[in-house]
Design an enzyme around this catalytic site. Structure first.
Site, PDB file in Angstrom:
ATOM      1  N   TYR A 239      11.464 101.483  37.674  1.00 23.10           N
ATOM      2  CA  TYR A 239      12.108 102.760  37.333  1.00 23.10           C
ATOM      3  C   TYR A 239      13.289 102.471  36.425  1.00 23.10           C
ATOM      4  O   TYR A 239      13.996 101.470  36.618  1.00 23.10           O
ATOM      5  CB  TYR A 239      12.595 103.457  38.613  1.00 23.10           C
ATOM      6  CG  TYR A 239      13.043 104.873  38.359  1.00 23.10           C
ATOM      7  CD1 TYR A 239      12.132 105.929  38.329  1.00 23.10           C
ATOM      8  CD2 TYR A 239      14.390 105.161  38.105  1.00 23.10           C
ATOM      9  CE1 TYR A 239      12.541 107.228  38.070  1.00 23.10           C
ATOM     10  CE2 TYR A 239      14.798 106.459  37.840  1.00 23.10           C
ATOM     11  CZ  TYR A 239      13.874 107.486  37.827  1.00 23.10           C
ATOM     12  OH  TYR A 239      14.282 108.770  37.550  1.00 23.10           O
ATOM     13  N   PHE A 296      14.888 111.992  31.215  1.00 18.75           N
ATOM     14  CA  PHE A 296      14.438 110.732  30.597  1.00 18.75           C
ATOM     15  C   PHE A 296      14.052 109.798  31.732  1.00 18.75           C
ATOM     16  O   PHE A 296      14.849 109.589  32.660  1.00 18.75           O
ATOM     17  CB  PHE A 296      15.555 110.069  29.789  1.00 18.75           C
ATOM     18  CG  PHE A 296      15.215 108.649  29.367  1.00 18.75           C
ATOM     19  CD1 PHE A 296      14.756 108.397  28.084  1.00 18.75           C
ATOM     20  CD2 PHE A 296      15.328 107.587  30.246  1.00 18.75           C
ATOM     21  CE1 PHE A 296      14.418 107.090  27.687  1.00 18.75           C
ATOM     22  CE2 PHE A 296      14.989 106.291  29.866  1.00 18.75           C
ATOM     23  CZ  PHE A 296      14.545 106.046  28.593  1.00 18.75           C
ATOM     24  N   GLU A 297      12.862 109.236  31.642  1.00 20.05           N
ATOM     25  CA  GLU A 297      12.453 108.212  32.609  1.00 20.05           C
ATOM     26  C   GLU A 297      11.422 107.331  31.949  1.00 20.05           C
ATOM     27  O   GLU A 297      10.559 107.843  31.230  1.00 20.05           O
ATOM     28  CB  GLU A 297      11.721 108.838  33.807  1.00 20.05           C
ATOM     29  CG  GLU A 297      12.562 109.483  34.848  1.00 20.05           C
ATOM     30  CD  GLU A 297      11.720 110.098  35.981  1.00 20.05           C
ATOM     31  OE1 GLU A 297      10.554 110.476  35.753  1.00 20.05           O
ATOM     32  OE2 GLU A 297      12.250 110.206  37.077  1.00 20.05           O
ATOM     33  N   ILE A 298      11.523 106.039  32.178  1.00 17.60           N
ATOM     34  CA  ILE A 298      10.384 105.164  31.909  1.00 17.60           C
ATOM     35  C   ILE A 298      10.111 104.507  33.258  1.00 17.60           C
ATOM     36  O   ILE A 298      11.044 103.980  33.888  1.00 17.60           O
ATOM     37  CB  ILE A 298      10.688 104.104  30.833  1.00 17.60           C
ATOM     38  CG1 ILE A 298      11.125 104.785  29.528  1.00 17.60           C
ATOM     39  CG2 ILE A 298       9.465 103.216  30.585  1.00 17.60           C
ATOM     40  CD1 ILE A 298      11.555 103.822  28.430  1.00 17.60           C
ATOM     41  N   HIS A 333      13.465 111.591  42.797  1.00 16.25           N
ATOM     42  CA  HIS A 333      13.043 110.291  42.241  1.00 16.25           C
ATOM     43  C   HIS A 333      14.112 109.216  42.466  1.00 16.25           C
ATOM     44  O   HIS A 333      13.798 108.074  42.788  1.00 16.25           O
ATOM     45  CB  HIS A 333      12.821 110.405  40.725  1.00 16.25           C
ATOM     46  CG  HIS A 333      11.528 111.060  40.356  1.00 16.25           C
ATOM     47  ND1 HIS A 333      11.072 111.139  39.060  1.00 16.25           N
ATOM     48  CD2 HIS A 333      10.590 111.664  41.095  1.00 16.25           C
ATOM     49  CE1 HIS A 333       9.922 111.773  39.033  1.00 16.25           C
ATOM     50  NE2 HIS A 333       9.600 112.114  40.263  1.00 16.25           N
TER      51      HIS A 333
END
Ligand SMILES: Nc1nc2c(ncn2[C@@H]2O[C@H](COP(=O)(O)OP(=O)(O)OP(=O)(O)O)[C@@H](O)[C@H]2O)c(=O)[nH]1
Ligand SMILES: [Mg+2]
Length: 409
Positions: A239, A296-298, A333
Site C-alpha cells: 500500500y 491517490f493509491e498504488i 483502507h
C-alpha cells in the site's frame, strides 16, 4: 596517379559516404517523436501495440534527501525502448460517472504526460451505470494503454439486507442538517463502501496484481522517472500514499469500536511490526484519526483480496457504519494497512507530486523538483503542516525529514 574515369568514381564514392555520415549525424541530433506517438498516429496501431518505451535508467525511489533516489535527470521527450515483459501486471483504475468525463480527462492527460505515455499500462473504468459513448471515446483517445469499461454489479452498490434503511435515511438527514460534507448523500456512501470492499473484486480487476487509483481533477506535478508498479513489486510493498491527514470525526464516531471488535475476533490477522502508532497515540485504545488520503493509491490487489482484508471489510460492513455514519474508504483502507501490514509494506511516495482539492504534496527538496521538472509551488506542500499526518508517519518509521521542512510548517 589514377586515370580520369577511375578518379571520378572515387570522388563519387567519397561523396556518397560523406552524405551517409551527414544523414546519420543529423538524424541523431534532431529530436524524433517516440515510437508510441508515431504508432498512435497510425490507426492500425491504435492500441497497446509496438515497442514499449520508458524514460531513463532504472532507479529506486526513497525518501526526500536520500542519495540519488531517482535518475539525476528525468528524461523529457527522449525515450529508450525496453521490452514489454519488464512491465508489471498492473492497471490504473477509476470509479466515475459519465458526468465526470471532463474533470477526468484532465487527470488522465496528466498521468499520461508524466508517466504512462512511456509504459502504456491499461486503465479500468468502473461505474454503477453504463458508460456512454462519449465517455468511452474521450478516455480511449487519451489513454495510451488498453481501456476497459465495467458496470458495477447491483449487489455491490445497494443496501445489504442487514441494514435498516429507515435508520440510514435518518442518519443522512441529521448529518445533512449538521452540514457535514456529503453527510446527506446516499450515493457517496455507496461509493465509499464500494471503494472499501469491492472494486478490487470486479471481474475486470481480477486480471491484475497492482492498481493505481486516479480520480477526476487531480494533478501530477513532476515527471515520474521510474515505474512505481515495478517498485511496489520488487520491494514487496502492499500500500502506498502521497498525502495523509486527520479524518473528520463526525463521519466515523464508531469506526474504531468496530476495528477493535475485529482485532479482538481475529488476532491472527494482526501483523507484527505494524503501524498502530501511526493510528493511535495510546497503543490502540483510541483512534487519532490519521489516515492516508485514498483518492491517490498504488497498492496490491492480492492484498485487498486476501482473507485478512476481506475478513476485516466484512466485519466492518456488518456493523453498518458505511450507512449509519459516513465511513470513508480512506480511513477504512488506512486502518487496514496500519494493522494488517508490517511497516515496510507501506510506502510514502515523495517523488510523486500530487494535488486533489484542497491539498498538495510537492517535494521539499529543490533539487528533486528541478530534476523531475516539477511545476508545483513548494509553498503549497502540505506534508509538514499541522493538519497533515506525514510527520507522524516519518516519526513512526524513523525517517529523516528533508532539509528545509521547517520552512514549510
Ligand atoms: N459511478 C459513480 N462514481 C462516483 C459516484 N460518486 C463518486 N464517484 C467517483 O468516486 C470517486 C470519489 O468521489 P469524489 O466525488 O471525488 O469524492 P471526494 O474525493 O471525497 O470528494 P471531492 O472533494 O468532491 O473530490 C471519484 O472518482 C468519483 O468520480 C457515483 O455516484 N457513481
Ligand atoms: Mg475526489
Amino acid at each position: 596517379m589514377s586515370s580520369g574515369p577511375v578518379r571520378y568514381v572515387r570522388y563519387l564514392l567519397f561523396a556518397a559516404l560523406g552524405m551517409g555520415i551527414l544523414f546519420f549525424v543529423s538524424r541523431s541530433a534532431i529530436p524524433m517523436p517516440d515510437t508510441a506517438t508515431l504508432s498512435k498516429l497510425n490507426p492500425s496501431n491504435y492500441k497497446g501495440k509496438g515497442s514499449l518505451t520508458v524514460t531513463g535508467g532504472s532507479a529506486s525511489p526513497s525518501q526526500d534527501g536520500a542519495a540519488l533516489p531517482y535518475p539525476s535527470k528525468a528524461p523529457g521527450s527522449e525515450s529508450v525502448s525496453v521490452r514489454p515483459e519488464s512491465r508489471v501486471n498492473a492497471t490504473f483504475v477509476t470509479l466515475a460517472r459519465n458526468s465526470d468525463i471532463w474533470d477526468l480527462a484532465r487527470s488522465i492527460r496528466q498521468v499520461e504526460d508524466r508517466f504512462n505515455r512511456n509504459y502504456h499500462y491499461d486503465w479500468v473504468f468502473l461505474n454503477d451505470k453504463e458508460f456512454d459513448d462519449d465517455f468511452k471515446k474521450v478516455t480511449t483517445s487519451l489513454v495510451s494503454g488498453t481501456t476497459h469499461y465495467g458496470i458495477i454489479p447491483k449487489e455491490h452498490w445497494s443496501y445489504p439486507d442487514w441494514i435498516d434503511q429507515e435508520k440510514a435515511k435518518k442518519a443522512r438527514q441529521e448529518m445533512g442538517q449538521k452540514k457535514i460534507i456529503y453527510g446527506d448523500s446516499e450515493s457517496y456512501r455507496h461509493m465509499c463502501r464500494y471503494e472499501s470492499g469491492f472494486f478490487f473484486r470486479h471481474p475486470l480487476m481480477m486480471n491484475y496484481e497492482y492498481y493505481w487509483r486516479v480520480e477526476p481533477s487531480i494533478e501530477l506535478f513532476c515527471d515520474i522517472a521510474y515505474d512505481p508498479f515495478r517498485f511496489m513489486k520488487e520491494n514487496n510493498k502492499k500500500y502506498s500514499f502521497t498525502l495523509s491527514l486527520y479524518e473528520y470525526y463526525e463521519t466515523i464516531p464508531t469506526l474504531w469500536d468496530s476495528v477493535k471488535k475485529f482485532m479482538g475476533n481475529h488476532p491472527e490477522h494482526i501483523a507484527s511490526g505494524n503501524s498502530m502508532d501511526f493510528l493511535s497515540d495510546d497503543g490502540g485504545k483510541t483512534y487519532n484519526k490519521c489516515h492516508f488520503w485514498s483518492n491517490f493509491e498504488i497498492g496490491s490487489l492480492n492484498w485487498l483480496r486476501s482473507k485478512e482484508y476481506i475478513d476485516y471489510f466484512e466485519s466492518l460492513d456488518r456493523d453498518g457504519g458505511f450507512f449509519y455514519e459516513r465511513w470513508g474508504d480512506a480511513p477504512v483502507h488506512s486502518i487496514a494497512a496500519g494493522i494488517l501490514l508490517s511497516k515496510p509494506e507501506i510506502h510514502f511516495w515523495n517523488e510523486i507530486a500530487y494535488y486533489h482539492v484542497p491539498f498538495t504534496h510537492c517535494p521539499t527538496s529543490e533539487k528533486m523538483r528541478l530534476d523531475l521538472r516539477c511545476h508545483c509551488n513548494p509553498e503549497n506542500n502540505f506534508d509538514w503542516k499541522g493538519y497533515s499526518c506525514t510527520s507522524r508517519y516519518f516519526h513512526v518509521n524513523n525517517l529523516q525529514k528533508p532539509e528545509g521542512y521547517e520552512d514549510q510548517q
